[in-house]
Motif scaffolding. Structure first.
Motif, PDB file in Angstrom:
ATOM      1  N   PRO A  23       2.265 -19.043 -44.591  1.00  0.00           N
ATOM      2  CA  PRO A  23       2.327 -18.908 -43.139  1.00  0.00           C
ATOM      3  C   PRO A  23       1.825 -17.549 -42.677  1.00  0.00           C
ATOM      4  CG  PRO A  23       4.491 -18.601 -44.096  1.00  0.00           C
ATOM      5  CD  PRO A  23       3.566 -19.017 -45.217  1.00  0.00           C
ATOM      6  N   ASN A  24       1.317 -17.506 -41.459  1.00  0.00           N
ATOM      7  CA  ASN A  24       0.909 -16.264 -40.846  1.00  0.00           C
ATOM      8  C   ASN A  24       1.915 -15.949 -39.742  1.00  0.00           C
ATOM      9  OD1 ASN A  24      -0.309 -14.077 -39.708  1.00  0.00           O
ATOM     10  ND2 ASN A  24      -2.101 -15.158 -38.972  1.00  0.00           N
ATOM     11  N   PHE A  25       2.898 -15.137 -40.089  1.00  0.00           N
ATOM     12  CA  PHE A  25       3.966 -14.810 -39.146  1.00  0.00           C
ATOM     13  C   PHE A  25       3.813 -13.399 -38.583  1.00  0.00           C
ATOM     14  CE2 PHE A  25       6.647 -17.856 -41.846  1.00  0.00           C
ATOM     15  CZ  PHE A  25       6.393 -18.921 -41.015  1.00  0.00           C
ATOM     16  N   ASP A  26       2.582 -12.898 -38.554  1.00  0.00           N
ATOM     17  CA  ASP A  26       2.346 -11.533 -38.085  1.00  0.00           C
ATOM     18  C   ASP A  26       2.861 -11.308 -36.668  1.00  0.00           C
ATOM     19  OD1 ASP A  26       1.122 -11.008 -40.505  1.00  0.00           O
ATOM     20  OD2 ASP A  26      -0.906 -11.324 -39.732  1.00  0.00           O
ATOM     21  N   GLU A  27       2.762 -12.331 -35.837  1.00  0.00           N
ATOM     22  CA  GLU A  27       3.152 -12.204 -34.440  1.00  0.00           C
ATOM     23  C   GLU A  27       4.649 -12.442 -34.210  1.00  0.00           C
ATOM     24  OE1 GLU A  27       0.846 -11.357 -32.041  1.00  0.00           O
ATOM     25  OE2 GLU A  27      -0.537 -11.122 -33.724  1.00  0.00           O
ATOM     26  N   ILE A  28       5.361 -12.839 -35.268  1.00  0.00           N
ATOM     27  CA  ILE A  28       6.784 -13.164 -35.115  1.00  0.00           C
ATOM     28  C   ILE A  28       7.613 -12.157 -35.902  1.00  0.00           C
ATOM     29  CG2 ILE A  28       8.561 -14.927 -35.398  1.00  0.00           C
ATOM     30  CD1 ILE A  28       6.299 -16.998 -35.489  1.00  0.00           C
ATOM     31  N   PRO A  29       8.257 -11.230 -35.223  1.00  0.00           N
ATOM     32  CA  PRO A  29       9.082 -10.264 -35.950  1.00  0.00           C
ATOM     33  C   PRO A  29      10.302 -10.945 -36.569  1.00  0.00           C
ATOM     34  CG  PRO A  29       9.341  -9.966 -33.583  1.00  0.00           C
ATOM     35  CD  PRO A  29       8.287 -11.019 -33.782  1.00  0.00           C
ATOM     36  N   ALA A  30      10.802 -10.364 -37.639  1.00  0.00           N
ATOM     37  CA  ALA A  30      11.991 -10.904 -38.301  1.00  0.00           C
ATOM     38  C   ALA A  30      13.185 -10.835 -37.343  1.00  0.00           C
ATOM     39  CB  ALA A  30      12.294 -10.116 -39.569  1.00  0.00           C
ATOM     40  N   TYR A  31      14.059 -11.803 -37.480  1.00  0.00           N
ATOM     41  CA  TYR A  31      15.248 -11.847 -36.633  1.00  0.00           C
ATOM     42  C   TYR A  31      16.245 -10.797 -37.118  1.00  0.00           C
ATOM     43  CZ  TYR A  31      19.082 -13.604 -33.844  1.00  0.00           C
ATOM     44  OH  TYR A  31      20.092 -13.703 -32.925  1.00  0.00           O
ATOM     45  N   ILE A  32      16.748 -10.013 -36.202  1.00  0.00           N
ATOM     46  CA  ILE A  32      17.767  -9.017 -36.539  1.00  0.00           C
ATOM     47  C   ILE A  32      19.055  -9.445 -35.851  1.00  0.00           C
ATOM     48  CG2 ILE A  32      18.451  -6.594 -36.384  1.00  0.00           C
ATOM     49  CD1 ILE A  32      15.404  -5.963 -36.281  1.00  0.00           C
ATOM     50  N   PRO A  33      20.039  -9.881 -36.650  1.00  0.00           N
ATOM     51  CA  PRO A  33      21.280 -10.368 -36.027  1.00  0.00           C
ATOM     52  C   PRO A  33      22.057  -9.222 -35.361  1.00  0.00           C
ATOM     53  CG  PRO A  33      21.446 -10.389 -38.423  1.00  0.00           C
ATOM     54  CD  PRO A  33      20.058  -9.971 -38.096  1.00  0.00           C
ATOM     55  N   LYS A  34      22.705  -9.556 -34.287  1.00  0.00           N
ATOM     56  CA  LYS A  34      23.546  -8.589 -33.588  1.00  0.00           C
ATOM     57  C   LYS A  34      24.855  -8.426 -34.354  1.00  0.00           C
ATOM     58  CE  LYS A  34      21.528 -10.206 -29.288  1.00  0.00           C
ATOM     59  NZ  LYS A  34      20.518 -11.001 -29.964  1.00  0.00           N
ATOM     60  N   LYS A  35      25.459  -7.288 -34.185  1.00  0.00           N
ATOM     61  CA  LYS A  35      26.721  -7.022 -34.872  1.00  0.00           C
ATOM     62  C   LYS A  35      27.757  -8.080 -34.481  1.00  0.00           C
ATOM     63  CE  LYS A  35      29.873  -3.380 -36.041  1.00  0.00           C
ATOM     64  NZ  LYS A  35      30.040  -1.939 -36.095  1.00  0.00           N
ATOM     65  N   GLY A  36      28.346  -8.710 -35.486  1.00  0.00           N
ATOM     66  CA  GLY A  36      29.361  -9.728 -35.255  1.00  0.00           C
ATOM     67  C   GLY A  36      28.808 -11.093 -34.882  1.00  0.00           C
ATOM     68  N   GLU A  37      27.479 -11.231 -34.902  1.00  0.00           N
ATOM     69  CA  GLU A  37      26.875 -12.513 -34.538  1.00  0.00           C
ATOM     70  C   GLU A  37      27.183 -13.567 -35.608  1.00  0.00           C
ATOM     71  OE1 GLU A  37      22.457 -14.352 -33.458  1.00  0.00           O
ATOM     72  OE2 GLU A  37      22.667 -12.247 -34.004  1.00  0.00           O
ATOM     73  N   GLU A  38      27.534 -14.734 -35.138  1.00  0.00           N
ATOM     74  CA  GLU A  38      27.849 -15.843 -36.038  1.00  0.00           C
ATOM     75  C   GLU A  38      26.585 -16.335 -36.747  1.00  0.00           C
ATOM     76  OE1 GLU A  38      29.424 -20.325 -35.291  1.00  0.00           O
ATOM     77  OE2 GLU A  38      30.479 -18.720 -34.228  1.00  0.00           O
ATOM     78  N   PHE A  39      26.730 -16.769 -38.000  1.00  0.00           N
ATOM     79  CA  PHE A  39      25.607 -17.288 -38.773  1.00  0.00           C
ATOM     80  C   PHE A  39      25.057 -18.547 -38.105  1.00  0.00           C
ATOM     81  CE2 PHE A  39      23.801 -19.806 -42.324  1.00  0.00           C
ATOM     82  CZ  PHE A  39      22.833 -18.910 -42.741  1.00  0.00           C
TER      83      PHE A  39
END
Length: 137
Positions: A5-21
């Motif tokens: 895949p070419n995910f260059d335009e999609i940054p990795a998801y950074i979960p917020k503190k305490g965010e549910e899985f």
């Protein structure tokens, strides 16, 4: 021509503190990522069809014809692998709809987000996948 895949335009998801899985934000992120990947694969498949149709004119030289046929065969094998990957992406999107995405199909634990970022179609945690691969050897 690649299934990567070419995910260059999609940054990795950074979960917020305490965010549910697998929160709504995470699910939205992975749905988007899977759909972008799927669109890339479909586009490449359509490009291959067009390429084969355009370049399939008869060639007089037997060596040139053999080379062209071998190139077509390689492209078609690649597209077959990608067709299977599109099916896997569709199954993964279905898992999201069912509420089962992000959990290991073998042991049921959460699959690490960094693993899902690297391979959004992952359906096993790294430990179970490692054990499975060792059994294949």
């Amino acid at each position: 021509m690649t299934a990567e895949p070419n995910f260059d335009e999609i940054p990795a998801y950074i979960p917020k503190k305490g965010e549910e899985f697998m929160s709504a934000g995470q699910l939205k992120h992975f749905i988007h990522k899977l759909n972008v990947w799927r669109e890339q694969l479909v586009f490449e498949a359509e490009s291959t069809i067009n390429h084969i149709q355009e370049d399939s004119a008869p060639v007089a030289d037997i060596n040139d014809r053999a080379t062209i046929e071998e190139e077509f065969a390689l492209e078609l094998r690649t597209r077959d692998r990608e067709r299977k990957l599109i099916n896997k992406i569709d199954k993964t999107l279905h898992l999201i709809d069912m509420g089962d995405y992000g959990y290991c199909k073998t042991c049921g634990i959460e699959i690490a987000l960094n693993r899902l970022e690297a391979r959004p179609t992952a359906d096993q945690c790294i430990d179970c996948k490692t054990v499975e691969e060792r059994k294949e050897i």
